[in-house]
Design an enzyme around this catalytic site. Structure first.
Site: not given
Ligand code: GLN
Length: 311
Positions: A68, A71, A195, A247, A265
């Site tokens: 993530s 992003k 994505y 988050y 993650v």
């Molecule tokens: N690729 C992961 C997902 O879409 C990214 C989530 C994350 O890093 N928080 O679930």
């Protein structure tokens, strides 16, 4: 950086040693099978100052899955492409929900709360794609990341892409739901292809800190002079990192670290020290909210030792 913080290398080295006792803490993401295979005892940290000085410790040169944190870069690209019109399709308020939650989307007419929860990031990727074939979007994001990280070798891990695609039921639901509200313009599978690829970029702490440096320097890359974005946008991206970057644990991160940050993650975290430096940490074990457990601990130590908290 050396003048105001002559002991930065020492601080970073001490953090590296101190983290030894905590390695293996947290829980490696297993909902994406390819991520579950990573050694949970890894830890790396890299700090790059706006003056180019660096300090690093541990596995700072070992590639991990950006997840993530990508992003932040797609948001930067989409804001450059669409300007403030992007904010018609995605909000900028913390969600207080998990990264892959769908609960708010129905009440809010398919407009995700912010660009860092999965729903918001999928909209940003769709905006960036703008109806083009997925391969073009993937190449554009990869090339942007390569330029920012100052390396031609940055690439996508195909195993992580297929692992995410095979288990991406929640992301498919979020994307389909938003398409139902008219907030996704390209077909669901095409947006998700891009994505999943952006999340699967393999990057090191050293490269990630380098890539985020423009955000610490008012939108301009201090090393090669590229104007990546305006200072106003850099400030706003950092503001969204502060309020939404972790988050439903964004408040905790602001409380303990006090720096704009974005977790992934894969266990990486990018933190921005406005006017001073960019920091990347990596350790695969995660806390409940999906933020690196040891990584956040290391950043907390760094912010305390350097007094870099913005508060
Ligand atoms: N690729 C992961 C997902 O879409 C990214 C989530 C994350 O890093 N928080 O679930």
């Amino acid at each position: 950086m050396t003048k105001s913080h002559p002991d930065l290398s020492d601080i970073v080295a001490t953090i590296g040693r101190d983290m030894g006792a905590h390695l293996g803490g947290g829980k490696v993401a297993d909902y994406i099978p390819a991520l579950a295979r990573v050694d949970p005892r890894r830890f790396g940290m890299a700090v790059i100052g706006c003056d180019g000085q660096t300090a690093e410790t541990g596995d700072a040169w070992m590639p991990f899955s950006i997840q993530s944190i990508s992003k932040v870069f797609t948001l930067t690209m989409a804001l450059e492409r669409l300007g403030d019109d992007l904010w018609k399709r995605v909000g900028r308020e913390p969600s207080g929900s998990r990264f892959n939650s769908i609960v708010q989307l129905e009440h809010e007419q398919g407009i995700p709360r912010n660009p860092f929860i999965n729903a918001g990031a999928i909209v940003v990727t769709d905006a960036l794609l703008a109806g083009r074939p997925p391969a073009e979007g993937v190449a554009e994001i990869r090339d942007f990341m390569r330029r920012r990280a100052d390396t031609e070798t940055l690439d996508v891990d195909p195993e992580v892409v297929s692992s995410e695609a095979a288990t991406g039921f929640r992301n498919q639901s979020l994307a389909s739901f938003m398409r139902g509200f008219g907030n996704l313009h390209s077909p669901v599978d095409e947006v998700l292809e891009v994505y999943f690829n952006q999340c699967a970029v393999r990057i090191t702490c050293r490269q990630l800190a380098r890539a985020g440096l423009f955000l610490a320097n008012a939108g301009k890359d201090p090393i090669n002079g590229d104007v990546v974005t305006t200072s106003k946008r850099a400030r706003r991206i950092a503001a969204v990192m502060m309020t939404c970057g972790h988050y439903d644990a964004s408040g905790e991160f602001a409380f303990h670290v006090g720096l704009p940050g974005k977790s992934g993650v894969g266990g990486g975290i990018l933190a921005i020290v406005p006017g001073k430096a960019a920091v990347a940490v990596w350790s695969p074990g995660l806390d409940e909210a999906g933020t690196s457990y040891v990584g956040a601990m290391a950043l907390k130590r760094l912010a305390a030792a350097t007094r870099w908290s913005v508060f």
